[in-house]
Design an enzyme around this catalytic site. Sequence first.
Site, short mmCIF file in Angstrom:
data_model
loop_
_atom_site.label_atom_id
_atom_site.label_comp_id
_atom_site.label_asym_id
_atom_site.label_seq_id
_atom_site.Cartn_x
_atom_site.Cartn_y
_atom_site.Cartn_z
N ARG A 72 15.55 11.82 13.32
CA ARG A 72 16.92 12.04 12.82
C ARG A 72 17.18 11.11 11.64
O ARG A 72 17.21 9.89 11.77
CB ARG A 72 17.93 11.76 13.94
CG ARG A 72 19.38 11.94 13.52
CD ARG A 72 19.76 13.34 13.17
NE ARG A 72 19.59 14.23 14.32
CZ ARG A 72 19.52 15.55 14.22
NH1 ARG A 72 19.58 16.12 13.04
NH2 ARG A 72 19.34 16.30 15.31
N ARG A 94 7.91 19.31 10.41
CA ARG A 94 8.53 17.98 10.66
C ARG A 94 8.18 17.42 12.04
O ARG A 94 8.57 16.32 12.38
CB ARG A 94 10.04 18.06 10.48
CG ARG A 94 10.73 18.98 11.47
CD ARG A 94 12.24 18.92 11.30
NE ARG A 94 12.91 19.80 12.28
CZ ARG A 94 14.21 19.72 12.56
NH1 ARG A 94 14.99 18.85 11.93
NH2 ARG A 94 14.74 20.53 13.46
N HIS A 163 15.13 17.86 3.46
CA HIS A 163 16.45 17.77 4.11
C HIS A 163 16.98 16.33 4.06
O HIS A 163 17.20 15.71 5.11
CB HIS A 163 16.25 18.24 5.55
CG HIS A 163 17.48 18.47 6.36
ND1 HIS A 163 18.41 17.50 6.63
CD2 HIS A 163 17.93 19.59 7.00
CE1 HIS A 163 19.37 18.00 7.40
NE2 HIS A 163 19.10 19.27 7.62
N ASP A 206 28.94 22.29 6.48
CA ASP A 206 27.55 22.77 6.57
C ASP A 206 27.45 23.92 5.57
O ASP A 206 27.71 25.06 5.91
CB ASP A 206 27.26 23.24 8.00
CG ASP A 206 25.77 23.53 8.19
OD1 ASP A 206 25.37 23.77 9.34
OD2 ASP A 206 25.03 23.50 7.19
N GLU A 265 20.41 18.47 0.32
CA GLU A 265 19.08 19.00 0.62
C GLU A 265 18.56 19.96 -0.46
O GLU A 265 19.26 20.92 -0.82
CB GLU A 265 19.11 19.73 1.96
CG GLU A 265 19.73 18.91 3.08
CD GLU A 265 20.18 19.73 4.25
OE1 GLU A 265 19.60 20.82 4.49
OE2 GLU A 265 21.13 19.31 4.94
O1 TA6 Z 1 20.87 21.47 6.90
C1 TA6 Z 1 21.98 21.65 7.72
C2 TA6 Z 1 21.50 22.11 9.10
O2 TA6 Z 1 20.89 23.36 9.04
C3 TA6 Z 1 22.71 22.09 10.05
O3 TA6 Z 1 23.07 23.39 10.42
C4 TA6 Z 1 22.23 21.24 11.23
O4 TA6 Z 1 21.62 22.04 12.21
C5 TA6 Z 1 21.24 20.31 10.52
O5 TA6 Z 1 20.54 21.17 9.63
C6 TA6 Z 1 20.34 19.49 11.43
O6 TA6 Z 1 19.42 20.32 12.07
P1 TA6 Z 1 18.47 19.62 13.18
O7 TA6 Z 1 17.57 20.73 13.67
O8 TA6 Z 1 17.70 18.51 12.49
O9 TA6 Z 1 19.38 19.06 14.23
#
Ligand code: TA6
Length: 295
Positions: A72, A94, A163, A206, A265
């Site tokens: 994270r 990832r 991301h 988002d 991102e």
């Molecule tokens: O990039 C935004 C997103 O697609 C959000 O919808 C949220 O799900 C975020 O990515 C994080 O995703 P993750 O799978 O890392 O919890």
Amino acid sequence: MDLHTLPTLTNLSNCVTIVEKDNTKIVRVIHDKATAGISLHGGHVISFQPTGKADLIWMSEAAIFDGKTALRGGIPVCWPWFARIGSPSHGFARTQQWTLVEHRESEEGVVVTLGLTANDETLAIWPYQFSLLLHVAISETLQVTLEITNRDEKPWTFSGALHTYLQVGDIRQTTTTGMGREYIDNLQDNIICQGDEVLQLTDTIDRVYTTPEPLIRLHDPVLKRDILVENDGHNSTVLWNPWLQGAQSMADMTDDGYQTMLCIESTVHSPCISAGITLQPGEQHQLKTTLTVSD
Ligand code: TA6
């Protein structure tokens, strides 16, 4: 994230060592111009700190370094798809173990290259041969390039993202410009909306911005800096902050974690698996993001 206290496993050069955090091997780069860390789990930049500056990268204090879970924070490599158009969400890159392909250093900085190719696990999820190279160029700036090559005898289609989680002093006082006005709102059933030229958050967002300018500026009056984000090879720029409710719903983010981060991102967005970028056998695509800090 403080990389200096992590135990050293291997000294590869004056600037590059392999260190370990829990179950994860990290390539640590200490150069006159900057310090950086890249996890081999996920091919995942977890820290970039130009000398004398605060880290540009946000990492969750609750990130899980078990060598299996997606980290994270940092710069997750979302590939061969973005978001939930496939399973697992954001693809498998990832959560795969990448290899250190090479590291080159000079007075200007250090370039670390990690690699990932198809294996039994990825083929079971996505039945195609591929190679990924992640070039991480560390100097006063950070340039991350995902080099995607079709190693199969048939074409395949991908989407994805670098991301990036950026660190800010206080999300409520941070303003963002350059992302353009039009966006697809993931929080309103993907309707197309028109936003403002200047974005200041008061709640979760988002958004897939579909007409971003070449340079996106994150103005941070608390840390007294701007972070400049230049993306390339993308078709959109996603901005995301989970806010309090989203942070509370994630075990690997503290409840207050949302207050000091914003994701900007570099994204190849696609509404479905078949509508991304198609590469013919041997063809290549590069997805890039460059981070610069200005006082
Ligand atoms: O990039 C935004 C997103 O697609 C959000 O919808 C949220 O799900 C975020 O990515 C994080 O995703 P993750 O799978 O890392 O919890």
